[in-house]
Design an enzyme around this catalytic site. Structure first.
Site, PDB file in Angstrom:
ATOM      1  N   CYS A  31       0.847  -1.188   0.000  1.00  0.00           N
ATOM      2  CA  CYS A  31       0.000   0.000   0.000  1.00  0.00           C
ATOM      3  C   CYS A  31       0.890   1.248   0.000  1.00  0.00           C
ATOM      4  CB  CYS A  31      -0.893  -0.021   1.235  1.00  0.00           C
ATOM      5  SG  CYS A  31      -1.691   1.554   1.606  1.00  0.00           S
ATOM      6  N   GLU A  32       0.648   2.142  -0.937  1.00  0.00           N
ATOM      7  CA  GLU A  32       1.509   3.320  -1.035  1.00  0.00           C
ATOM      8  C   GLU A  32       1.253   4.335   0.081  1.00  0.00           C
ATOM      9  OE1 GLU A  32      -0.881   6.296  -4.058  1.00  0.00           O
ATOM     10  OE2 GLU A  32       0.540   4.881  -4.915  1.00  0.00           O
ATOM     11  N   HIS A  33       0.183   4.168   0.831  1.00  0.00           N
ATOM     12  CA  HIS A  33      -0.124   5.124   1.891  1.00  0.00           C
ATOM     13  C   HIS A  33       0.625   4.812   3.188  1.00  0.00           C
ATOM     14  CE1 HIS A  33      -4.152   5.514  -0.415  1.00  0.00           C
ATOM     15  NE2 HIS A  33      -3.259   6.360  -0.867  1.00  0.00           N
ATOM     16  N   HIS A  34       0.817   3.509   3.484  1.00  0.00           N
ATOM     17  CA  HIS A  34       1.464   3.136   4.742  1.00  0.00           C
ATOM     18  C   HIS A  34       2.654   2.199   4.553  1.00  0.00           C
ATOM     19  CE1 HIS A  34      -2.830   4.029   5.749  1.00  0.00           C
ATOM     20  NE2 HIS A  34      -2.244   4.733   6.688  1.00  0.00           N
ATOM     21  N   GLN A  49      -5.303  -0.518  -4.536  1.00  0.00           N
ATOM     22  CA  GLN A  49      -5.946  -1.629  -5.232  1.00  0.00           C
ATOM     23  C   GLN A  49      -6.749  -1.161  -6.435  1.00  0.00           C
ATOM     24  OE1 GLN A  49      -8.020  -4.405  -2.667  1.00  0.00           O
ATOM     25  NE2 GLN A  49      -9.342  -5.093  -4.326  1.00  0.00           N
ATOM     26  N   HIS A  54      -6.153  -5.880   3.280  1.00  0.00           N
ATOM     27  CA  HIS A  54      -5.171  -4.814   3.476  1.00  0.00           C
ATOM     28  C   HIS A  54      -4.725  -4.777   4.931  1.00  0.00           C
ATOM     29  CE1 HIS A  54      -5.811  -2.582  -0.448  1.00  0.00           C
ATOM     30  NE2 HIS A  54      -6.790  -3.476  -0.439  1.00  0.00           N
ATOM     31  N   CYS A  87      -3.197  -2.466   6.337  1.00  0.00           N
ATOM     32  CA  CYS A  87      -3.424  -1.142   6.916  1.00  0.00           C
ATOM     33  C   CYS A  87      -4.813  -1.040   7.547  1.00  0.00           C
ATOM     34  CB  CYS A  87      -3.226  -0.049   5.863  1.00  0.00           C
ATOM     35  SG  CYS A  87      -4.310  -0.199   4.426  1.00  0.00           S
TER      36      CYS A  87
END
Length: 297
Positions: free
Chosen positions: A188-191, A229, A257, A259
């Site tokens: 995941c590019e956010h976390h 995703q 996920h 996250c």
């Protein structure tokens, strides 16, 4: 003192002026200019449309920063120009980020320097969370992490042409081709935590078929990048569309996920489902229903 609202308004007004100077005529969804003889929009509608367009342009850079790469297109053009790909990348990488090309072309010393920077960064992180990077258990962790991260993001080093290779064959088959239960793992590019799941890919050929393993390899290439995703699902579909120009492509992905399960809302067992339908899968309900029925068996 200028408020954030005033700064936002001024920024949008500047974008409106730039847009009106560069694109004096509006375009429809197919990219064809609309006739100048059509009914004129009133000032309120024109202003509202310009504001929406300007806000959309501002958001393309994740706020008000310039975009670091090229985003996945919203749709595949219905009338593609011959010889022009909807994968916006002359290097064949498919939506590269700012440093993707340099990583693709780096030499062995360049790679060593890149990993050395990552090692230093990981040591800093370990110190910031209250650990001792010099104790026995963590002594080699920065190097291990750097090597693992390079491996888990190796999709940045893969060209789609190399992935597909010559596995495109002329075949008179006009029924659905479906490969399901393809395992995928991504970050995941956010976390920067994993999400894992399965993807089903189907297409209806138009004189050409693709080697079955290449569908899995395309999914693997894009999943081995920092992702969300929704974008991953669409990138897989558009890549297959570009490879063999089938009558339609359908992709459905189910993933869990980390996250959502190990941090934040902490909901183990939650599953995210995304889909992308192109061509006849989007326009023909029976074809779409056949695909959705097959993937549930």
């Amino acid at each position: 003192m200028t408020s954030h609202v005033e700064l936002l308004s001024n920024g949008l007004r500047k974008l409106e002026l730039q847009q009106s100077e560069t694109n004096p005529r509006s375009h429809n969804q197919d990219g064809d200019p609309r006739s100048d003889n059509g009914p004129a929009l009133d000032n309120e509608s024109s202003s509202a449309n310009a504001s929406r367009l300007s806000w959309s342009q501002a958001r393309e850079g994740y706020g008000f920063r310039p975009a670091s790469g090229i985003s996945t297109p919203l749709t595949v053009p219905s009338r593609a120009v011959e010889g022009v790909s909807s994968l916006p990348d002359p290097h064949g990488l498919g939506w590269p980020a700012k440093s993707t090309v340099s990583r693709l072309n780096e030499t062995t010393p360049d790679r060593a320097a890149r990993e050395k920077m990552m090692v230093s960064a990981v040591r800093t992180i370990l110190e910031c969370i209250g650990e001792d990077p010099n104790r026995e258990g963590l002594l080699k962790t920065p190097e291990r992490f750097a090597q693992a991260m390079m491996w888990m993001t190796r999709g940045y080093e893969e060209r789609l042409a190399d992935v597909i290779n010559d596995a495109v064959f002329a075949e008179d088959h006009d029924e659905m081709v479906l490969v399901r239960e393809i395992d995928i793992s991504s970050l995941c590019e956010h976390h920067l935590v994993p999400f894992t799941g399965k993807v089903a890919i189907a297409y209806i050929p138009n004189q050409l078929v693709l080697g079955l393993s290449k569908l899995a390899r395309i999914a693997e290439t894009f999943s081995r990048r920092l992702q969300v995703q929704e974008r991953l699902t669409k990138q897989i579909a558009i890549a297959v569309q570009e490879a063999i120009k089938p009558r339609g492509v359908a992709v459905v992905m189910e993933a869990t996920h980390m996250c959502m399960t190990m941090r934040g809302v902490q909901k183990p067992g939650s599953i995210t489902v995304t889909s992308c339908m192109l061509g006849c899968f989007r326009t023909q309900q029976k074809t779409r229903e056949e695909f959705l029925t097959l993937i549930k068996r």
